[in-house]
Structure formats: C-alpha cells, structure tokens
Design a protein around this motif. Structure first.
Motif, mmCIF file in Angstrom:
data_model
loop_
_atom_site.group_PDB
_atom_site.id
_atom_site.type_symbol
_atom_site.label_atom_id
_atom_site.label_comp_id
_atom_site.label_asym_id
_atom_site.label_seq_id
_atom_site.Cartn_x
_atom_site.Cartn_y
_atom_site.Cartn_z
ATOM 1 N N GLN A 13 0.830 -1.197 0.000
ATOM 2 C CA GLN A 13 0.000 0.000 0.000
ATOM 3 C C GLN A 13 0.868 1.251 0.000
ATOM 4 O O GLN A 13 2.055 1.210 0.361
ATOM 5 C CB GLN A 13 -0.911 0.007 1.221
ATOM 6 C CG GLN A 13 -1.972 -1.071 1.207
ATOM 7 C CD GLN A 13 -2.915 -0.958 2.395
ATOM 8 O OE1 GLN A 13 -2.558 -0.467 3.453
ATOM 9 N NE2 GLN A 13 -4.139 -1.424 2.210
ATOM 10 N N THR A 14 0.261 2.353 -0.393
ATOM 11 C CA THR A 14 0.958 3.638 -0.355
ATOM 12 C C THR A 14 1.516 3.882 1.043
ATOM 13 O O THR A 14 0.821 3.697 2.038
ATOM 14 C CB THR A 14 0.000 4.781 -0.720
ATOM 15 O OG1 THR A 14 -0.446 4.601 -2.068
ATOM 16 C CG2 THR A 14 0.688 6.135 -0.611
ATOM 17 N N PRO A 88 2.344 5.364 -5.314
ATOM 18 C CA PRO A 88 1.747 4.626 -6.451
ATOM 19 C C PRO A 88 2.518 4.814 -7.758
ATOM 20 O O PRO A 88 2.613 3.872 -8.561
ATOM 21 C CB PRO A 88 0.337 5.215 -6.546
ATOM 22 C CG PRO A 88 0.025 5.660 -5.152
ATOM 23 C CD PRO A 88 1.333 6.157 -4.599
ATOM 24 N N SER A 123 -0.275 0.204 -4.278
ATOM 25 C CA SER A 123 -1.696 0.516 -4.434
ATOM 26 C C SER A 123 -2.026 1.823 -3.724
ATOM 27 O O SER A 123 -1.460 2.157 -2.683
ATOM 28 C CB SER A 123 -2.540 -0.613 -3.852
ATOM 29 O OG SER A 123 -2.298 -0.736 -2.465
ATOM 30 N N SER A 124 -2.970 2.556 -4.313
ATOM 31 C CA SER A 124 -3.357 3.854 -3.741
ATOM 32 C C SER A 124 -4.509 3.701 -2.761
ATOM 33 O O SER A 124 -5.102 2.643 -2.630
ATOM 34 C CB SER A 124 -3.739 4.816 -4.862
ATOM 35 O OG SER A 124 -4.776 4.268 -5.629
#
Length: 124
Positions: A13-14, A88, A123-124
């Motif tokens: 994740q971000t 991202p 991922s954003s």
C-alpha cells in the motif's frame, strides 16, 4: 553461469515498504558497481540508485533520496534496495544491473549484466 537474480517485489500500500534483493552467482562482485533501475508501464527505464561494492559509495535518483537505502552484504554476494514510503507512481518492474569497476554509473548502457526484474506494485 554468471547472473543476477532479483527478488522481494510484491504488492504494497501507499506509504509501505519493500526490500529488494539482487544476488550474484557465478562471480564475486567485490569490484563492481551494482545499480537498480525501474521501468513503469509506458515509460522509459530510469536509474534509481547505484552502489560501489568496493568502497560503498552510492548515487541516488533525487526523488527517492531519504526514502530508499542501498547496501551490500559481501558474504551473501547480495545488494539490497530498501524502499520506504512508497508511492503509487513508483509501481514498476525493478531491475538490478552490474558493471565491473568501482565507478558509479546511472545509464543503462554502462551496465553489461542484468537481472530478470521483479514487479513492485504500490496501491493507492
């Protein structure tokens, strides 16, 4: 067989972290420069970092300074890229590459040995 093998990619994740590994086989890279490059979809490959395994000197892409760290473990014939606070837009296939000699380099053409790449997805 002389080769470089990357590992450690994945989905994060971000703001998350990943550590990529680049392990050399078939040679001892005690007098090499090892670089990390990345290529995002539709974009050209760009240099991220480079380390001289003989003296530990490093070179960085401005946008990753302070977030990424590069270091080598000579006993394991491995160079690591520690990536923190990932974004991202840093989603890409990450490659390591090697060149003889301690001089740092940042251009693809300076490196004669390449790994197969490892996918990093943020991922954003």
């Amino acid at each position: 067989e002389v080769q470089l093998v990357e590992s450690g990619g994945g989905l994060v994740q971000t703001g998350g972290s990943l550590r990529l590994s680049c392990t050399a086989s078939g040679f001892i890279f005690d007098d090499y420069a090892i670089g990390w490059f990345r290529q995002a979809p539709g974009k050209e490959r760009e240099g991220v970092s480079c380390i001289s395994t003989s003296d530990g000197s490093t070179f960085w892409l401005d946008s990753v300074k302070g977030r990424f760290t590069i270091f080598s473990d000579d006993a394991k014939n491995t160079v690591y890229l520690q990536m923190n606070s990932l974004k991202p837009e840093e989603t890409a296939v990450y490659y390591c590459a090697g060149k003889r000699g301690k001089e740092l380099a940042f251009l693809e053409g300076d490196f004669g040995l390449w790994g197969q790449g490892t996918q990093v997805t943020v991922s954003s």
